[in-house]
Design an enzyme around this catalytic site. Structure first.
Site, mmCIF file in Angstrom:
data_model
loop_
_atom_site.group_PDB
_atom_site.id
_atom_site.type_symbol
_atom_site.label_atom_id
_atom_site.label_comp_id
_atom_site.label_asym_id
_atom_site.label_seq_id
_atom_site.Cartn_x
_atom_site.Cartn_y
_atom_site.Cartn_z
ATOM 1 N N VAL A 16 8.246 59.407 64.322
ATOM 2 C CA VAL A 16 7.756 60.746 63.992
ATOM 3 C C VAL A 16 6.597 60.670 63.010
ATOM 4 O O VAL A 16 5.526 61.225 63.232
ATOM 5 C CB VAL A 16 8.893 61.619 63.415
ATOM 6 C CG1 VAL A 16 8.342 62.959 62.927
ATOM 7 C CG2 VAL A 16 9.978 61.837 64.456
ATOM 8 N N ARG A 39 7.302 46.771 57.492
ATOM 9 C CA ARG A 39 6.610 47.764 58.328
ATOM 10 C C ARG A 39 5.213 48.062 57.762
ATOM 11 O O ARG A 39 4.240 48.124 58.516
ATOM 12 C CB ARG A 39 7.458 49.042 58.393
ATOM 13 C CG ARG A 39 6.800 50.247 59.058
ATOM 14 C CD ARG A 39 6.892 50.187 60.552
ATOM 15 N NE ARG A 39 6.534 51.461 61.171
ATOM 16 C CZ ARG A 39 6.014 51.555 62.387
ATOM 17 N NH1 ARG A 39 5.812 50.483 63.115
ATOM 18 N NH2 ARG A 39 5.717 52.734 62.907
ATOM 19 N N THR A 84 17.433 61.278 60.413
ATOM 20 C CA THR A 84 18.673 61.934 59.976
ATOM 21 C C THR A 84 19.747 61.643 61.022
ATOM 22 O O THR A 84 19.940 62.417 61.955
ATOM 23 C CB THR A 84 18.475 63.455 59.805
ATOM 24 O OG1 THR A 84 17.665 63.950 60.871
ATOM 25 C CG2 THR A 84 17.813 63.779 58.483
ATOM 26 N N CYS A 259 17.957 62.073 68.833
ATOM 27 C CA CYS A 259 17.718 63.514 68.944
ATOM 28 C C CYS A 259 18.839 64.187 69.737
ATOM 29 O O CYS A 259 19.724 64.805 69.160
ATOM 30 C CB CYS A 259 16.360 63.789 69.615
ATOM 31 S SG CYS A 259 14.962 63.399 68.553
#
Length: 430
Positions: A16, A39, A84, A259
């Site tokens: 995202v 990263r 999340t 998701c």
């Protein structure tokens, strides 16, 4: 100075956050923050493992990649885009977003705006996150700083529906905040924005988008369970039914990822706290979470019918990521198939050209065969994730993976040509 006059930071540079940072970075310097130092080091070198942005886009964007939280003080518009997930009890795990709130709160200045993109249950931004910002900053919400919520709509692996081309839902804690948040996103999102009435409305909109998809897929999965008992091919039924103009084109399959397989639990958790036990949503979740076990049991039945001894047989799993053409293994339901087959005494070997073997071992404690030439001849091949790599192959590829080119092929997404199944192969599909 950019049109909206705001200096942007993005906290969390995954599926995202990175596309968000890249788009804003085409217009101005963006502070790109992530706690994963490996990263950050890779992004500085132009290495991007999620495949969500191209090397050219990354190179053309002005992003200060950093794991030093002090760099966030250079920005005044902070976008939090951390995962999340849910825990093993299927309850929301807000720890990543609360830790990000703490990090941002410690660097917060008067006049700053914090916008959350992470999926949460309605009320979480105001009830859980803002108190952390206040505590860590010593500043007062709505007096010293403002907050907005703009749910992410990134579809991993989708090069058509991108951050720029999907209408962005925005919200704010006041009309003034909403206007600024809308202006910031409108500067890069060509599809425009939808101004939600409140932060809670925007939070709720996000969780029901994926809950709706989850329920539609669960209906298809339940139909597949029923049709399997009737010895009817589900794909044939859907092809016939979809000839009607208003039939919705959903298909059965494994529902994982971060998701669709997660967001409904955020809604049901909050509903339960408020004294309502959801019926339909949890029922759909139960069906979707059971599909890996069902596919494994069908594999065992087909092996028995084909005259194979189940215990000690070898099953090759093609594809392990949560969906096709992405390297993400988080919350993949392919692991359910692996665990169930292992419980039957079957030796499972996994091959996925998109996945990282070290990540799979670290997350699930199972090995992946990196070189497909090392795959042992199997009695069953399960085509689980239809990556482009596999879709470019014909039946000779799949039959070559079977011992003596005979055995069972489980085609989870019904992608293989039924009309040309080689002799000696039993095909089953969901």
């Amino acid at each position: 100075m950019n049109a909206h006059g705001r200096k942007i930071s993005v906290i969390g540079l995954g599926y995202v956050g990175l596309p968000v940072a890249v788009e804003f970075g085409k217009d101005q310097q963006v502070i790109g923050f992530d706690i994963n130092q490996e990263r950050i080091a890779e992004l500085r070198e132009g290495i991007e493992r999620t495949n969500e942005v191209s090397a050219i886009e990354l190179a053309e964007s002005d992003i200060l990649f950093t794991s030093d939280a002090h760099d966030l003080q250079k920005a005044d518009f902070h976008i939090i885009a951390v995962p999340t997930p849910v825990n093993h009890a299927k309850q929301p795990d807000l720890s990543p977003v609360l830790k990000a709130s703490k990090t941002v709160g410690q660097q917060l200045k008067k006049g700053d705006i914090v916008v959350y993109e992470s999926t949460v249950y309605p009320g979480a931004t105001e009830e859980d996150c803002i108190p952390v910002l206040e505590r860590e900053s010593g500043l007062k919400w709505r007096v010293d700083f403002a907050v907005g919520y703009s749910p992410e709509r990134i579809n991993p692996g989708d090069k058509v529906h991108t951050f720029k081309t999907i209408t962005k839902v925005v919200s704010g804690d006041s009309p003034e905040t909403l206007a600024i948040v809308a202006a910031v996103y409108e500067s890069v999102v060509t599809a425009g924005v939808h101004k939600a009435a409140t932060i809670k409305v925007a939070e709720a909109a996000k969780v029901i988008e994926n809950t709706q998809r989850d329920l539609n897929i669960s209906l298809m999965n339940e139909l597949a369970l029923i049709f399997n008992k009737m010895d009817i091919d589900t794909k044939d039924v859907l092809a016939a039914a979809s000839s009607k103009w208003n039939f919705l084109p959903f298909e059965p399959g494994l529902v994982g990822g971060h998701c669709i397989g997660v967001d409904p639990y955020y809604l049901t958790y909050k509903a339960a706290i408020l004294g309502y036990t959801p019926q339909v949503i949890l029922s759909g979740r139960s069906i979707n979470d059971s599909m890996g076990g069902f596919i494994a049991s069908q594999t065992v039945k087909e092996l028995i019918k084909s005259g194979h001894c189940v215990k000690g047989s070898i099953a090759t799993l093609l594809g392990f990521t949560f969906k096709e053409n992405v390297p993400d293994i988080r919350n993949t339901r392919a692991i359910d198939i692996v665990r169930e087959l292992q419980d039957y005494g079957i030796r499972v070997q996994i091959f996925d050209p998109m996945a990282d073997a070290h990540e799979i071992m670290a997350e699930y404690a199972v090995e992946m065969v990196v070189d497909e030439r090392q795959l042992l001849p199997a009695q069953a091949v399960l085509f689980v994730v239809p990556h482009r790599y596999f879709m470019a192959k014909d039946w000779s590829y799949f039959s070559a993976l079977l011992e003596h080119q005979k055995g069972v092929v489980i085609d989870v997404k019904a992608k293989l040509d039924r009309a040309t199944v080689p002799e000696g192969i039993t095909l089953w599909r969901l």
